[in-house]
Design a protein around this motif. Structure first.
Motif, short mmCIF file in Angstrom:
data_model
loop_
_atom_site.label_atom_id
_atom_site.label_comp_id
_atom_site.label_asym_id
_atom_site.label_seq_id
_atom_site.Cartn_x
_atom_site.Cartn_y
_atom_site.Cartn_z
N LEU A 1 0.84 -1.18 0.00
CA LEU A 1 0.00 0.00 0.00
C LEU A 1 0.88 1.24 0.00
O LEU A 1 1.77 1.39 0.83
CB LEU A 1 -0.90 0.02 1.23
CG LEU A 1 -1.92 1.14 1.32
CD1 LEU A 1 -2.89 1.08 0.15
CD2 LEU A 1 -2.67 1.07 2.63
N ALA A 2 0.65 2.12 -0.93
CA ALA A 2 1.46 3.33 -1.06
C ALA A 2 0.76 4.51 -0.40
O ALA A 2 -0.46 4.61 -0.41
CB ALA A 2 1.70 3.64 -2.53
N ILE A 3 1.55 5.41 0.16
CA ILE A 3 1.03 6.65 0.73
C ILE A 3 0.90 7.64 -0.42
O ILE A 3 1.81 7.79 -1.23
CB ILE A 3 1.97 7.21 1.81
CG1 ILE A 3 2.21 6.18 2.92
CG2 ILE A 3 1.44 8.52 2.37
CD1 ILE A 3 0.96 5.80 3.68
N SER B 24 -7.23 7.74 -5.19
CA SER B 24 -8.22 6.79 -4.67
C SER B 24 -7.62 5.41 -4.41
O SER B 24 -8.25 4.58 -3.77
CB SER B 24 -9.39 6.67 -5.64
OG SER B 24 -8.94 6.15 -6.88
N THR B 25 -6.43 5.14 -4.90
CA THR B 25 -5.80 3.83 -4.70
C THR B 25 -4.63 3.87 -3.73
O THR B 25 -3.91 2.89 -3.60
CB THR B 25 -5.32 3.25 -6.04
OG1 THR B 25 -4.37 4.16 -6.62
CG2 THR B 25 -6.48 3.03 -7.00
N THR B 26 -4.45 5.00 -3.05
CA THR B 26 -3.36 5.12 -2.09
C THR B 26 -3.92 5.50 -0.72
O THR B 26 -5.06 5.94 -0.61
CB THR B 26 -2.33 6.17 -2.54
OG1 THR B 26 -2.99 7.42 -2.73
CG2 THR B 26 -1.62 5.76 -3.82
N ALA B 27 -3.11 5.35 0.29
CA ALA B 27 -3.52 5.67 1.66
C ALA B 27 -3.15 7.10 2.01
O ALA B 27 -2.18 7.65 1.48
CB ALA B 27 -2.85 4.70 2.63
N LYS B 28 -3.89 7.68 2.91
CA LYS B 28 -3.57 9.02 3.41
C LYS B 28 -2.45 8.89 4.44
O LYS B 28 -2.38 7.92 5.19
CB LYS B 28 -4.78 9.67 4.09
CG LYS B 28 -5.97 9.83 3.18
CD LYS B 28 -5.77 10.95 2.21
CE LYS B 28 -7.05 11.21 1.45
NZ LYS B 28 -6.84 11.86 0.20
N ALA B 29 -1.58 9.87 4.48
CA ALA B 29 -0.50 9.89 5.48
C ALA B 29 -1.10 10.05 6.86
O ALA B 29 -2.21 10.58 7.02
CB ALA B 29 0.45 11.04 5.18
#
Length: 80
Positions: free
Chosen positions: A34-36, A40-45
């Protein structure tokens, strides 16, 4: 003594892990791809703080209300 001769092979693998890292590897923990980011396909920091514009279902009035700095600003917006 407890008889554990009938445990599953997976349970045996868990018990035989010599380190926490080995156990994490066995169960797949800590191996996320999972990338920061900000899509819509990444995570929030972890320090992400949304802006009023990020709240898509807020009304125009709701956005104004959320931008009030204090109670006096809210009263002024409400006309009281």
């Amino acid at each position: 003594m407890v008889d554990i001769s009938n445990i599953t092979s997976f349970a045996k693998s868990v018990v035989e892990c010599a380190t926490a890292e080995a156990l994490r590897t066995l169960i797949g923990a800590g191996t996320s791809n999972l990338a920061i980011g900000a899509t819509s396909t990444t995570a929030k920091a972890g320090d992400y703080q949304p802006t009023v514009a990020d709240i898509s279902d807020a009304t125009a009035f709701g956005r104004q209300l959320m931008q009030c700095a204090d109670a006096d600003a809210v009263k002024a917006l409400l006309g009281i």
